[in-house]
Design a protein around this motif. Structure first.
Motif, PDB file in Angstrom:
ATOM      1  N   UNK A 182       0.837  -1.206   0.000  1.00 23.15           N
ATOM      2  CA  UNK A 182       0.000   0.000   0.000  1.00 23.15           C
ATOM      3  C   UNK A 182       0.871   1.255   0.000  1.00 23.15           C
ATOM      4  N   UNK A 183       0.468   2.249  -0.789  1.00 21.74           N
ATOM      5  CA  UNK A 183       1.234   3.479  -0.934  1.00 21.74           C
ATOM      6  C   UNK A 183       0.384   4.658  -0.484  1.00 21.74           C
ATOM      7  N   UNK A 184       0.821   5.312   0.580  1.00 25.66           N
ATOM      8  CA  UNK A 184       0.069   6.409   1.175  1.00 25.66           C
ATOM      9  C   UNK A 184       0.815   7.715   0.933  1.00 25.66           C
ATOM     10  N   UNK A 185       0.174   8.631   0.220  1.00 30.92           N
ATOM     11  CA  UNK A 185       0.778   9.929  -0.072  1.00 30.92           C
ATOM     12  C   UNK A 185       0.419  10.909   1.040  1.00 30.92           C
ATOM     13  N   UNK A 186       1.402  11.676   1.503  1.00 35.94           N
ATOM     14  CA  UNK A 186       1.194  12.662   2.564  1.00 35.94           C
ATOM     15  C   UNK A 186       1.573  14.042   2.039  1.00 35.94           C
ATOM     16  N   UNK A 187       0.619  14.954   2.049  1.00 38.52           N
ATOM     17  CA  UNK A 187       0.857  16.345   1.675  1.00 38.52           C
ATOM     18  C   UNK A 187       0.223  17.238   2.737  1.00 38.52           C
ATOM     19  N   UNK A 188       0.449  18.537   2.633  1.00 41.30           N
ATOM     20  CA  UNK A 188      -0.269  19.450   3.514  1.00 41.30           C
ATOM     21  C   UNK A 188      -1.635  19.805   2.933  1.00 41.30           C
ATOM     22  N   UNK A 189      -1.666  20.040   1.630  1.00 43.53           N
ATOM     23  CA  UNK A 189      -2.890  20.552   1.004  1.00 43.53           C
ATOM     24  C   UNK A 189      -3.845  19.420   0.615  1.00 43.53           C
ATOM     25  N   UNK A 190      -5.136  19.727   0.599  1.00 46.94           N
ATOM     26  CA  UNK A 190      -6.142  18.717   0.257  1.00 46.94           C
ATOM     27  C   UNK A 190      -6.410  18.611  -1.236  1.00 46.94           C
ATOM     28  N   UNK A 191      -7.089  17.540  -1.581  1.00 46.62           N
ATOM     29  CA  UNK A 191      -7.644  17.396  -2.925  1.00 46.62           C
ATOM     30  C   UNK A 191      -8.901  18.244  -3.061  1.00 46.62           C
ATOM     31  N   UNK A 192      -9.714  18.232  -2.013  1.00 49.16           N
ATOM     32  CA  UNK A 192     -10.966  19.001  -2.057  1.00 49.16           C
ATOM     33  C   UNK A 192     -11.370  19.369  -0.636  1.00 49.16           C
ATOM     34  N   UNK A 193     -12.335  20.242  -0.527  1.00 50.53           N
ATOM     35  CA  UNK A 193     -12.916  20.628   0.754  1.00 50.53           C
ATOM     36  C   UNK A 193     -13.872  19.551   1.240  1.00 50.53           C
ATOM     37  N   UNK A 194     -14.358  19.693   2.467  1.00 51.48           N
ATOM     38  CA  UNK A 194     -15.326  18.748   3.011  1.00 51.48           C
ATOM     39  C   UNK A 194     -16.607  18.733   2.182  1.00 51.48           C
ATOM     40  N   UNK A 195     -16.893  19.833   1.492  1.00 54.09           N
ATOM     41  CA  UNK A 195     -18.069  19.929   0.633  1.00 54.09           C
ATOM     42  C   UNK A 195     -17.890  19.178  -0.685  1.00 54.09           C
ATOM     43  N   UNK A 196     -16.658  18.779  -0.983  1.00 57.93           N
ATOM     44  CA  UNK A 196     -16.359  18.156  -2.261  1.00 57.93           C
ATOM     45  C   UNK A 196     -15.880  19.139  -3.311  1.00 57.93           C
ATOM     46  N   UNK A 197     -15.974  20.432  -3.008  1.00 53.71           N
ATOM     47  CA  UNK A 197     -15.517  21.453  -3.942  1.00 53.71           C
ATOM     48  C   UNK A 197     -14.004  21.624  -3.852  1.00 53.71           C
ATOM     49  N   UNK A 198     -13.411  22.131  -4.911  1.00 54.40           N
ATOM     50  CA  UNK A 198     -11.978  22.382  -4.923  1.00 54.40           C
ATOM     51  C   UNK A 198     -11.663  23.644  -4.123  1.00 54.40           C
ATOM     52  N   UNK A 234     -13.178  11.035   2.308  1.00 53.21           N
ATOM     53  CA  UNK A 234     -13.937  10.563   1.152  1.00 53.21           C
ATOM     54  C   UNK A 234     -13.415   9.191   0.749  1.00 53.21           C
ATOM     55  N   UNK A 235     -14.306   8.226   0.593  1.00 50.77           N
ATOM     56  CA  UNK A 235     -13.903   6.965  -0.019  1.00 50.77           C
ATOM     57  C   UNK A 235     -13.692   7.159  -1.515  1.00 50.77           C
ATOM     58  N   UNK A 236     -14.563   7.944  -2.140  1.00 51.69           N
ATOM     59  CA  UNK A 236     -14.445   8.252  -3.566  1.00 51.69           C
ATOM     60  C   UNK A 236     -14.551   9.770  -3.728  1.00 51.69           C
ATOM     61  N   UNK A 237     -13.442  10.452  -3.626  1.00 52.76           N
ATOM     62  CA  UNK A 237     -13.484  11.922  -3.682  1.00 52.76           C
ATOM     63  C   UNK A 237     -13.615  12.428  -5.107  1.00 52.76           C
ATOM     64  N   UNK A 238     -14.057  13.671  -5.255  1.00 55.03           N
ATOM     65  CA  UNK A 238     -13.956  14.296  -6.571  1.00 55.03           C
ATOM     66  C   UNK A 238     -12.482  14.447  -6.939  1.00 55.03           C
ATOM     67  N   UNK A 239     -12.184  14.417  -8.192  1.00 57.48           N
ATOM     68  CA  UNK A 239     -10.855  14.736  -8.729  1.00 57.48           C
ATOM     69  C   UNK A 239      -9.793  13.657  -8.510  1.00 57.48           C
ATOM     70  N   UNK A 240     -10.106  12.533  -7.843  1.00 58.11           N
ATOM     71  CA  UNK A 240      -9.064  11.529  -7.576  1.00 58.11           C
ATOM     72  C   UNK A 240      -9.670  10.132  -7.518  1.00 58.11           C
ATOM     73  N   UNK A 241      -8.897   9.097  -7.888  1.00 52.24           N
ATOM     74  CA  UNK A 241      -9.407   7.731  -7.901  1.00 52.24           C
ATOM     75  C   UNK A 241      -9.120   6.948  -6.623  1.00 52.24           C
ATOM     76  N   UNK A 242      -8.627   7.620  -5.572  1.00 52.70           N
ATOM     77  CA  UNK A 242      -8.306   6.930  -4.322  1.00 52.70           C
ATOM     78  C   UNK A 242      -8.917   7.702  -3.146  1.00 52.70           C
ATOM     79  N   UNK A 243      -9.080   7.037  -1.983  1.00 59.85           N
ATOM     80  CA  UNK A 243      -9.647   7.722  -0.826  1.00 59.85           C
ATOM     81  C   UNK A 243      -8.730   8.822  -0.301  1.00 59.85           C
ATOM     82  N   UNK A 244      -9.326   9.793   0.391  1.00 61.08           N
ATOM     83  CA  UNK A 244      -8.562  10.871   1.021  1.00 61.08           C
ATOM     84  C   UNK A 244      -9.075  11.091   2.439  1.00 61.08           C
TER      85      UNK A 244
END
Length: 295
Positions: A182-198, A234-244
């Protein structure tokens, strides 16, 4: 089975800060006004106490590794980094860390290397060249991959970040040479907000889509981040094919919590623990599971 704990956005400060004349003419002044007069300092007034209690507790919980996703400091001063690293016990515990936008508060702060020197034990890992980021650490059969998305910005209202093309190229090479797991990416910034918006460009990742594309092609199974102070996932977030998962802030009054992860194969069990200020302890809150995508 691998047990991880995810901390973020602790915003530790120190009593004696190293102000210079140029600090009154860059973004640090605006950050100080926000901290001193606009409520941020009030929201983090118990940060030292809460973080000290958190660290005492997790040492007793059989955690294999700490993940820290940035914003160790309030203003990016050297004394703040020293205090944060001391409370986090960076020299004694195993972990991975990446900086946040407050750690790179200004262009000089980003170039100073304060974060990298203070968190050096948590920046050890596998690289493709001499550059600090990205890097990978193996914990059991799990790969943790740290990417620096913080940038020193000049404008007071600009809290955005980016990995940048050079780091994305190195990330692609690094992911290509990692062994299975399993490969877990760690960044400071998110893929999206809690609302699902960018996130807005001045508060989010400027190269979001490019970084997600490299991560997806490189077999990333989960993206962990901070920046936003409320916990969400998110199990299936907007903008990405993996959970966040957004860890939220470990120390902000009223939001203070952190997630613990148990990784078994491609299954992720999450336990969120929340601070009880009356009892001065962290208590179990919600539990859930996420299915990691196949890497």
């Amino acid at each position: 089975m691998v047990r991880l704990v995810h901390l973020s956005d602790i915003h530790i400060t120190a009593p004696n800060l190293e102000w210079l004349r140029q600090d009154w003419f860059n973004k640090r002044l605006a950050a100080w006004v926000n901290y001193r007069w606009l409520g941020r300092g009030l929201r983090f007034r118990h940060a030292n106490q809460v973080l000290s209690r958190l660290m005492s507790e997790i040492q007793k919980r059989g955690i294999d590794h700490i993940i820290f996703s940035g914003d160790a400091t309030a203003l990016g001063f050297a004394s703040e980094f020293q205090k944060a690293a001391e409370i986090l016990r960076v020299d004694a515990l195993s972990g991975l860390a990446v900086p946040g936008n407050h750690d790179y508060c200004t262009v000089p702060a980003a170039a100073s290397g304060y974060f990298e020197r203070s968190f050096a034990p948590w920046l050890e890992g596998r690289r493709v060249d001499e550059e600090t980021y990205p890097f990978a650490q193996r914990v059991g059969d799990v790969w943790l991959v740290g990417v620096n998305t913080a940038t020193g910005n000049r404008l007071a209202w600009n809290a955005g970040g980016a990995a940048g093309p050079a780091q994305r190229r190195r990330l692609s090479l690094l992911l290509a040479e990692l062994e299975p797991g399993p490969r877990i990416l760690v960044t400071h910034y998110p893929i999206c907000l809690a609302s699902g918006k960018r996130e807005h460009r001045t508060h989010g990742l400027r190269d979001l889509h490019e970084l997600v594309e490299v991560a997806a092609q490189g077999g990333i199974t989960l993206w962990l981040h901070g920046h936003r102070h409320g916990f969400y996932y998110f199990q299936r977030p907007p903008f990405a094919p993996f959970p966040v998962i957004c860890a939220g802030s470990s120390t902000q009054t009223g939001l203070w919590s952190y997630p613990e992860y148990t990784v078994t194969g491609n299954q992720l069990q999450v336990l969120r623990r929340v601070y009880n200020p009356v009892a001065n302890t962290f208590e179990d809150a919600d539990r859930f599971e996420l299915q990691l995508v196949s890497g």
